[in-house]
Design a protein around this motif. Structure first.
Motif, PDB file in Angstrom:
ATOM      1  N   GLN A  88      65.985  -0.113   5.325  1.00  0.00           N
ATOM      2  CA  GLN A  88      65.735  -1.113   4.674  1.00  0.00           C
ATOM      3  C   GLN A  88      64.925  -1.394   3.624  1.00  0.00           C
ATOM      4  O   GLN A  88      64.556  -2.663   3.261  1.00  0.00           O
ATOM      5  CB  GLN A  88      65.175  -2.113   5.919  1.00  0.00           C
ATOM      6  N   GLY A  89      64.316  -0.343   3.028  1.00  0.00           N
ATOM      7  CA  GLY A  89      63.604  -0.324   2.012  1.00  0.00           C
ATOM      8  C   GLY A  89      62.101  -0.753   2.274  1.00  0.00           C
ATOM      9  O   GLY A  89      61.297  -0.906   1.223  1.00  0.00           O
ATOM     10  N   GLN A  90      61.798  -0.706   3.423  1.00  0.00           N
ATOM     11  CA  GLN A  90      60.262  -0.785   3.847  1.00  0.00           C
ATOM     12  C   GLN A  90      59.524   0.324   3.412  1.00  0.00           C
ATOM     13  O   GLN A  90      59.941   1.435   3.346  1.00  0.00           O
ATOM     14  CB  GLN A  90      60.333  -1.092   5.395  1.00  0.00           C
ATOM     15  N   PRO A  91      58.155   0.260   3.367  1.00  0.00           N
ATOM     16  CA  PRO A  91      57.268   1.341   3.063  1.00  0.00           C
ATOM     17  C   PRO A  91      57.416   2.248   4.290  1.00  0.00           C
ATOM     18  O   PRO A  91      57.396   1.847   5.533  1.00  0.00           O
ATOM     19  CB  PRO A  91      55.657   0.609   3.231  1.00  0.00           C
ATOM     20  N   PRO A  92      57.211   3.596   3.888  1.00  0.00           N
ATOM     21  CA  PRO A  92      57.328   4.641   5.049  1.00  0.00           C
ATOM     22  C   PRO A  92      56.030   4.682   5.686  1.00  0.00           C
ATOM     23  O   PRO A  92      55.051   3.860   5.571  1.00  0.00           O
ATOM     24  CB  PRO A  92      57.372   5.766   4.194  1.00  0.00           C
ATOM     25  N   PRO A  93      56.199   5.052   7.108  1.00  0.00           N
ATOM     26  CA  PRO A  93      55.015   5.017   7.974  1.00  0.00           C
ATOM     27  C   PRO A  93      53.583   5.708   7.495  1.00  0.00           C
ATOM     28  O   PRO A  93      52.585   5.145   7.594  1.00  0.00           O
ATOM     29  CB  PRO A  93      55.211   5.519   9.188  1.00  0.00           C
ATOM     30  N   VAL A  94      53.835   6.642   6.596  1.00  0.00           N
ATOM     31  CA  VAL A  94      52.619   7.363   5.978  1.00  0.00           C
ATOM     32  C   VAL A  94      53.080   7.495   4.581  1.00  0.00           C
ATOM     33  O   VAL A  94      54.145   7.976   4.408  1.00  0.00           O
ATOM     34  CB  VAL A  94      52.186   8.593   6.543  1.00  0.00           C
ATOM     35  N   THR A  95      52.423   6.712   3.526  1.00  0.00           N
ATOM     36  CA  THR A  95      52.573   6.674   2.257  1.00  0.00           C
ATOM     37  C   THR A  95      52.528   8.087   1.620  1.00  0.00           C
ATOM     38  O   THR A  95      51.521   8.690   1.958  1.00  0.00           O
ATOM     39  CB  THR A  95      52.406   5.414   1.524  1.00  0.00           C
ATOM     40  N   ALA A  96      53.101   8.274   0.352  1.00  0.00           N
ATOM     41  CA  ALA A  96      52.765   9.404  -0.594  1.00  0.00           C
ATOM     42  C   ALA A  96      51.225   9.309  -0.844  1.00  0.00           C
ATOM     43  O   ALA A  96      50.432  10.405  -0.797  1.00  0.00           O
ATOM     44  CB  ALA A  96      53.547   9.662  -1.565  1.00  0.00           C
ATOM     45  N   GLN A  97      50.515   8.234  -1.269  1.00  0.00           N
ATOM     46  CA  GLN A  97      49.187   8.155  -1.590  1.00  0.00           C
ATOM     47  C   GLN A  97      48.408   8.377  -0.435  1.00  0.00           C
ATOM     48  O   GLN A  97      47.128   9.223  -0.434  1.00  0.00           O
ATOM     49  CB  GLN A  97      48.795   6.725  -2.053  1.00  0.00           C
ATOM     50  N   GLN A  98      48.791   7.983   0.902  1.00  0.00           N
ATOM     51  CA  GLN A  98      47.951   8.406   2.154  1.00  0.00           C
ATOM     52  C   GLN A  98      47.880   9.925   2.312  1.00  0.00           C
ATOM     53  O   GLN A  98      47.113  10.468   2.748  1.00  0.00           O
ATOM     54  CB  GLN A  98      48.421   7.529   3.235  1.00  0.00           C
ATOM     55  N   ALA A  99      49.073  10.463   2.365  1.00  0.00           N
ATOM     56  CA  ALA A  99      49.164  11.841   2.199  1.00  0.00           C
ATOM     57  C   ALA A  99      48.263  12.774   1.415  1.00  0.00           C
ATOM     58  O   ALA A  99      47.708  13.782   1.653  1.00  0.00           O
ATOM     59  CB  ALA A  99      50.618  12.618   2.050  1.00  0.00           C
ATOM     60  N   LEU A 100      48.544  12.277  -0.001  1.00  0.00           N
ATOM     61  CA  LEU A 100      47.424  12.792  -0.861  1.00  0.00           C
ATOM     62  C   LEU A 100      45.929  12.624  -0.632  1.00  0.00           C
ATOM     63  O   LEU A 100      45.068  13.569  -0.750  1.00  0.00           O
ATOM     64  CB  LEU A 100      47.602  12.128  -2.343  1.00  0.00           C
ATOM     65  N   GLN A 101      45.588  11.485  -0.143  1.00  0.00           N
ATOM     66  CA  GLN A 101      43.975  11.359   0.168  1.00  0.00           C
ATOM     67  C   GLN A 101      43.791  12.518   1.156  1.00  0.00           C
ATOM     68  O   GLN A 101      42.614  12.922   1.309  1.00  0.00           O
ATOM     69  CB  GLN A 101      43.994   9.770   1.025  1.00  0.00           C
ATOM     70  N   VAL A 102      44.572  12.612   2.442  1.00  0.00           N
ATOM     71  CA  VAL A 102      44.175  13.638   3.396  1.00  0.00           C
ATOM     72  C   VAL A 102      44.093  15.045   2.853  1.00  0.00           C
ATOM     73  O   VAL A 102      43.414  15.770   3.131  1.00  0.00           O
ATOM     74  CB  VAL A 102      45.025  13.520   4.617  1.00  0.00           C
ATOM     75  N   MET A 103      45.160  15.383   2.033  1.00  0.00           N
ATOM     76  CA  MET A 103      45.178  16.549   1.457  1.00  0.00           C
ATOM     77  C   MET A 103      43.987  16.728   0.350  1.00  0.00           C
ATOM     78  O   MET A 103      43.458  17.914   0.534  1.00  0.00           O
ATOM     79  CB  MET A 103      46.323  16.761   0.576  1.00  0.00           C
ATOM     80  N   ALA A 104      43.646  15.860  -0.259  1.00  0.00           N
ATOM     81  CA  ALA A 104      42.435  16.079  -1.085  1.00  0.00           C
ATOM     82  C   ALA A 104      41.214  16.171  -0.182  1.00  0.00           C
ATOM     83  O   ALA A 104      40.189  17.188  -0.569  1.00  0.00           O
ATOM     84  CB  ALA A 104      42.147  14.718  -2.004  1.00  0.00           C
ATOM     85  N   LEU A 105      40.890  15.419   0.774  1.00  0.00           N
ATOM     86  CA  LEU A 105      39.884  15.721   1.855  1.00  0.00           C
ATOM     87  C   LEU A 105      39.841  17.094   2.417  1.00  0.00           C
ATOM     88  O   LEU A 105      38.836  17.721   2.689  1.00  0.00           O
ATOM     89  CB  LEU A 105      39.687  14.576   2.839  1.00  0.00           C
ATOM     90  N   LEU A 106      41.039  17.540   2.905  1.00  0.00           N
ATOM     91  CA  LEU A 106      41.137  18.742   3.596  1.00  0.00           C
ATOM     92  C   LEU A 106      40.760  19.970   2.427  1.00  0.00           C
ATOM     93  O   LEU A 106      39.939  20.554   2.808  1.00  0.00           O
ATOM     94  CB  LEU A 106      42.686  19.264   3.785  1.00  0.00           C
ATOM     95  N   ASP A 107      41.086  19.691   1.144  1.00  0.00           N
ATOM     96  CA  ASP A 107      40.421  20.536   0.377  1.00  0.00           C
ATOM     97  C   ASP A 107      39.056  20.712  -0.149  1.00  0.00           C
ATOM     98  O   ASP A 107      38.063  21.583  -0.075  1.00  0.00           O
ATOM     99  CB  ASP A 107      41.394  20.440  -1.167  1.00  0.00           C
ATOM    100  N   ASN A 108      38.452  19.202  -0.163  1.00  0.00           N
ATOM    101  CA  ASN A 108      37.072  18.948  -0.294  1.00  0.00           C
ATOM    102  C   ASN A 108      36.334  19.787   0.718  1.00  0.00           C
ATOM    103  O   ASN A 108      35.240  20.456   0.587  1.00  0.00           O
ATOM    104  CB  ASN A 108      36.821  17.397  -0.182  1.00  0.00           C
ATOM    105  N   ALA A 109      36.891  19.689   1.982  1.00  0.00           N
ATOM    106  CA  ALA A 109      36.049  20.323   3.240  1.00  0.00           C
ATOM    107  C   ALA A 109      36.071  21.897   3.080  1.00  0.00           C
ATOM    108  O   ALA A 109      35.248  22.375   3.217  1.00  0.00           O
ATOM    109  CB  ALA A 109      36.493  19.896   4.249  1.00  0.00           C
ATOM    110  N   ARG A 110      37.288  22.376   2.606  1.00  0.00           N
ATOM    111  CA  ARG A 110      37.218  23.883   2.644  1.00  0.00           C
ATOM    112  C   ARG A 110      36.248  24.268   1.396  1.00  0.00           C
ATOM    113  O   ARG A 110      35.598  25.131   1.577  1.00  0.00           O
ATOM    114  CB  ARG A 110      38.704  24.213   2.206  1.00  0.00           C
TER     115      ARG A 110
END
Length: 348
Positions: A312-334
């Motif tokens: 239906q073209g709705q936004p996905p449950p977790v967007t690409a930007q939200q995925a990037l945010q978590v990955m950035a914070l995972l890297d920051n913590a390491r």
């Protein structure tokens, strides 16, 4: 777009078997068509109607497949996602999305070129305790929040012989549980200004990190994320304090236990929290203490929303930007743990 989407599940270990396969099967409009596994007997004992292939590329090349779900070890998330996107498939990747922010950007760029959706499985957005806490914050019940303590502790003194606890890329407790707690924190409070992380090994035979304590710093708010493997009294889940009161929650969401027992979403009582939270409301006469019945959790929402995004073209449950945010914070913590200093956080 056809109403029923065929799904290929890559990996049939604990995560594939307990979480993804049952949720896919229970989602209207999704059909578990293929499972990539080297143990066909294990798969067919649970899902006699599916096709089992030993190699992922056989599933990716199949024109009948619409959506690929990657539940393989963390180190191969990115290459498998890239291979599936190259064959024109939509992709769901179990957390962590990739091993680092650079890989995440590469996968998201490939999805854009292929005009396909890629999303990361953050099922704990639909935990009963998290949904309840979010509703309290949205209603302003706790006032201005000053502290949020988010725990995901265990008591597992023995080191298991499995890839998650071996010394290899993507292993360890921070990659395992950090994405859940980070995603929940960002959903509630946004990206932090900075963080300080202590990530280490506490068990004598540990080959990968089995402990983390990460402080997310906001202008006034402080969010503490904690995961330990040597915590006998590991009941605390949330302790959130604000100008209007506190919310305390003990006990984990019940959906994982239910899935382990073979139960499925939609059954009576699904997602109900058996252990209410505590609400301590500040007043002139001190604290008024009461219980908070949890909002029922529902992991099925992830795949329902993913189906709607594709059809239906709705936004996905977790967007690409939200995925990037978590990955950035995972890297920051390491980086913070390695350098033993606070790291500034930037929204990617």
């Amino acid at each position: 777009m056809k109403p029923e989407l065929n799904v290929a599940l890559v990996g049939y270990g604990f995560v594939g078997k307990i979480f993804h396969a049952p949720l896919i099967q229970a989602t209207p409009g999704l059909r578990l068509h293929t499972v990539v596994s080297g143990d066909s007997g294990k798969v067919l004992a649970d899902h006699a109607q599916v096709r089992v292939v030993a190699e992922a590329q056989a599933a990716f090349a199949d024109p009948a497949i619409d959506l690929v779900v990657i539940a393989a070890p963390n180190a191969v998330h990115a290459p498998l996602a890239l291979a599936a996107l190259a064959q024109g498939k939509h992709v769901v990747v179990d957390k962590p999305f990739t091993l680092d922010l650079a890989q995440a950007r590469e996968v998201i760029a490939a999805a854009a070129r292929a005009d396909r959706i890629v999303s990361v499985f953050q099922n704990r957005r639909w935990d009963a305790d998290f949904l309840t806490l979010r509703s309290l914050l949205d209603a302003g019940t706790l006032g201005e929040v000053s502290e949020c303590h988010s725990h995901f502790d265990r008591n597992r003194p023995q080191v298991a012989d499995r890839w998650r606890e071996n010394d290899q890329p993507g292993s360890g407790l921070w990659y395992d549980l950090g994405p859940h707690l980070l995603d929940q924190a960002v959903q509630l409070f946004g990206m932090p200004d900075a963080l300080f992380a202590d990530i280490g090994r506490q068990r004598q035979a540990a080959q990968a990190d089995d402990y983390f304590n990460v402080l997310l710093r906001y202008p006034r708010l402080r969010v503490m994320l904690h995961g330990g493997s040597l915590v006998p009294a590991h009941g605390l889940r949330f302790a959130v304090h604000g100008s209007g009161g506190s919310y305390l929650k003990h006990g984990m969401d019940a959906q994982e236990s239910a899935l382990r027992l073979g139960r499925l979403p939609g059954e009576p009582g699904w997602g109900e929290d058996p252990r209410p939270g505590e609400l301590h409301i500040a007043g002139r006469d001190g604290l008024a203490v009461g219980s908070v019945d949890g909002i029922a959790g529902n992991y099925l929402r992830y795949y329902q929303d993913m189906h709607a995004a594709i059809t239906q073209g709705q936004p996905p449950p977790v967007t690409a930007q939200q995925a990037l945010q978590v990955m950035a914070l995972l890297d920051n913590a390491r980086e913070s743990a390695a350098q033993r200093r606070e790291i500034d956080c930037v929204d990617p």
